[in-house]
Design an enzyme around this catalytic site. Structure first.
Site, PDB file in Angstrom:
ATOM      1  N   TYR A 185     118.519  27.760  31.703  1.00 41.26           N
ATOM      2  CA  TYR A 185     117.732  26.651  32.254  1.00 41.26           C
ATOM      3  C   TYR A 185     118.475  25.981  33.401  1.00 41.26           C
ATOM      4  O   TYR A 185     119.703  25.958  33.413  1.00 41.26           O
ATOM      5  CB  TYR A 185     117.466  25.594  31.175  1.00 41.26           C
ATOM      6  CG  TYR A 185     116.515  25.999  30.081  1.00 41.26           C
ATOM      7  CD1 TYR A 185     115.760  27.160  30.149  1.00 41.26           C
ATOM      8  CD2 TYR A 185     116.376  25.211  28.935  1.00 41.26           C
ATOM      9  CE1 TYR A 185     114.898  27.520  29.127  1.00 41.26           C
ATOM     10  CE2 TYR A 185     115.522  25.563  27.905  1.00 41.26           C
ATOM     11  CZ  TYR A 185     114.788  26.723  28.001  1.00 41.26           C
ATOM     12  OH  TYR A 185     113.935  27.066  26.985  1.00 41.26           O
ATOM     13  N   SER A 209     106.059  24.894  23.989  1.00 40.51           N
ATOM     14  CA  SER A 209     104.745  24.763  24.625  1.00 40.51           C
ATOM     15  C   SER A 209     103.664  24.317  23.646  1.00 40.51           C
ATOM     16  O   SER A 209     102.571  24.902  23.610  1.00 40.51           O
ATOM     17  CB  SER A 209     104.326  26.075  25.305  1.00 40.51           C
ATOM     18  OG  SER A 209     105.090  26.312  26.459  1.00 40.51           O
ATOM     19  N   LEU A 212     101.799  21.945  23.893  1.00 45.24           N
ATOM     20  CA  LEU A 212     100.665  21.449  24.675  1.00 45.24           C
ATOM     21  C   LEU A 212     100.008  22.592  25.463  1.00 45.24           C
ATOM     22  O   LEU A 212      99.257  22.355  26.394  1.00 45.24           O
ATOM     23  CB  LEU A 212     101.133  20.337  25.622  1.00 45.24           C
ATOM     24  CG  LEU A 212     100.078  19.375  26.178  1.00 45.24           C
ATOM     25  CD1 LEU A 212      99.305  18.683  25.075  1.00 45.24           C
ATOM     26  CD2 LEU A 212     100.726  18.347  27.109  1.00 45.24           C
ATOM     27  N   GLY A 213     100.318  23.831  25.063  1.00 43.83           N
ATOM     28  CA  GLY A 213      99.738  24.977  25.773  1.00 43.83           C
ATOM     29  C   GLY A 213     100.109  24.979  27.236  1.00 43.83           C
ATOM     30  O   GLY A 213      99.255  25.189  28.103  1.00 43.83           O
ATOM     31  N   GLY A 242     100.694  22.598  29.045  1.00 41.74           N
ATOM     32  CA  GLY A 242     100.037  21.483  29.720  1.00 41.74           C
ATOM     33  C   GLY A 242      98.522  21.579  29.744  1.00 41.74           C
ATOM     34  O   GLY A 242      97.845  20.589  30.024  1.00 41.74           O
ATOM     35  N   LEU A 292      96.349  21.743  27.353  1.00 38.02           N
ATOM     36  CA  LEU A 292      95.662  20.937  26.345  1.00 38.02           C
ATOM     37  C   LEU A 292      95.598  19.458  26.693  1.00 38.02           C
ATOM     38  O   LEU A 292      94.868  18.699  26.046  1.00 38.02           O
ATOM     39  CB  LEU A 292      96.314  21.140  24.975  1.00 38.02           C
ATOM     40  CG  LEU A 292      96.006  22.486  24.316  1.00 38.02           C
ATOM     41  CD1 LEU A 292      96.981  22.770  23.175  1.00 38.02           C
ATOM     42  CD2 LEU A 292      94.563  22.523  23.816  1.00 38.02           C
ATOM     43  N   GLY A 329      94.317  18.551  29.426  1.00 40.64           N
ATOM     44  CA  GLY A 329      93.101  18.482  30.233  1.00 40.64           C
ATOM     45  C   GLY A 329      93.353  18.312  31.716  1.00 40.64           C
ATOM     46  O   GLY A 329      92.402  18.289  32.514  1.00 40.64           O
ATOM     47  N   LYS A 330      94.620  18.253  32.114  1.00 45.08           N
ATOM     48  CA  LYS A 330      94.902  17.927  33.516  1.00 45.08           C
ATOM     49  C   LYS A 330      94.553  19.047  34.490  1.00 45.08           C
ATOM     50  O   LYS A 330      94.479  18.810  35.700  1.00 45.08           O
ATOM     51  CB  LYS A 330      96.374  17.538  33.687  1.00 45.08           C
ATOM     52  CG  LYS A 330      97.377  18.655  33.456  1.00 45.08           C
ATOM     53  CD  LYS A 330      98.803  18.112  33.596  1.00 45.08           C
ATOM     54  CE  LYS A 330      99.856  19.176  33.348  1.00 45.08           C
ATOM     55  NZ  LYS A 330     101.226  18.612  33.467  1.00 45.08           N
TER      56      LYS A 330
END
Length: 349
Positions: free
Chosen positions: A53, A238, A240-241, A243, A245, A247-248
């Protein structure tokens, strides 16, 4: 903040873990340090890093910078003991460290010493292998997965595991690591690591860090059974998938500085099916009066085989928003609707 056991190690970790993969690229050092401060104040005691990273993008110039930023925070604050610290050995396919050599008894001491130096600490609480030497079906490789593609025989796989466990045990005895975990691993692979530890000694697998979210539920069957019966905790990344999930990214939106603005296809996650699935999950959140981010994080953290759910935030504001998930309880009715939604939109990427 709810605390959970990390496998059979005796280590307690918060149900949410601070992910750090953007520290050093999208997230500069001052912002990263502010995130560490805020997460600690919220009761989070678990932080995850990796020698490779930051990402988005990965480059030779930035490899190791995330660990350096964390180490600078430890040096500045003197609060190393307040964190359960996890990091990872990269292994095969990562050309920026040890020329992409496989994880082995020879590479483990060198990799650990490098991480210790960058992290400015004398011990890593959870040392993880980022990828199996034999290959993995994670990161959309499941669609054309060939278990024999790595070219290794079963005996070669087992021999490597036993050799690595010997090296890890020497590091435990040296005091440089406390526990051992896997990443991007399968049920069969984890079972073999557990069996090898029983045969030859060495640290028992405590955790598996795999992608897991409402839109990526590959861990729900064979892996879940193994984890439950063998006391191995899942560390979802992840949740939030990537990002989605939140909706952005709906309706063609690509926010400035977002992952999609850097990686257009989201590592193979972007498709029409993912947007349809996200619409369905957003409707669930709306119908039950839930914030979709909180719903996704709370769901991932409360699964019975999960030890701690890893969330990363590019900004302090995103972190502040995510922390609200700790106070959210999902009712049996919500959980049933989420399962039904999953059945309608299975594995949308």
């Amino acid at each position: 903040m709810k605390m959970n056991k990390l496998g059979r190690t005796g280590i307690d970790v918060s149900e949410f873990c601070l992910g750090t993969m953007t520290f050093g690229t999208q997230t500069k050092q001052d912002e990263a340090h502010a995130q560490i401060d805020r997460a600690l104040a919220a009761g989070i005691n678990f932080m995850d890093a990796a020698e490779m990273y930051p990402v988005n993008p990965i480059s030779a110039e930035t490899v190791g910078r995330t660990e350096e930023i964390i180490g600078n925070w430890f040096e500045k604050t003197g609060k190393r003991k307040e964190w359960v610290l996890a990091t990872k050995h990269s292994g095969a396919g990562f050309a920026h460290a040890r020329n992409g050599a496989m994880i082995s008894a020879q590479t483990i001491p060198e990799a650990i010493e490098g991480s210790l130096k960058r992290l400015k600490t004398d011990c890593i609480d959870l040392y993880q292998f980022h990828w199996p030497n034999r290959g993995s079906y994670m990161f959309r490789q499941n669609w054309s997965y060939d278990p024999l593609k790595g070219g290794m025989s079963r005996d070669e796989v087992i021999d490597q595991m036993e050799d690595c466990l010997g090296a890890l045990q020497r590091e435990v005895e040296r005091g440089t690591i406390r526990a051992f975990g896997l990443s991007n691993e399968s049920a069969w692979g984890t079972a073999q690591w557990l069996a090898a530890a029983e045969r030859v000694g060495g640290p028992r697998v405590a955790s598996i860090q795999n992608e897991y979210s409402l839109v990526c539920r590959m861990a729900d069957t064979d892996l879940a059974e193994m984890m439950m019966f063998e006391d191995v905790g899942l560390l979802p990344f992840s949740p939030l998938g990537a990002g989605f999930l939140s909706g952005k990214y709906q309706s063609g939106a690509v926010p400035d500085g977002s992952r999609m603005s850097i990686n257009g296809d989201m590592g193979g996650r972007k498709s029409e099916r993912i947007f349809d699935a996200v619409d369905a999950y957003l409707a669930v959140a709306r119908n039950f009066g839930l914030d979709p981010v909180h719903m996704a994080f709370a769901w991932s953290a409360r699964r019975p085989f999960v030890a701690s759910s890893i969330f990363g935030a590019t900004t302090l504001a995103q972190l502040e928003h995510a922390l609200g998930a700790a106070d959210v309880t999902l009712t049996p009715e919500v959980l049933a609707v989420l399962d039904a939604t999953h059945k309608q939109h299975p594995m949308p990427y």
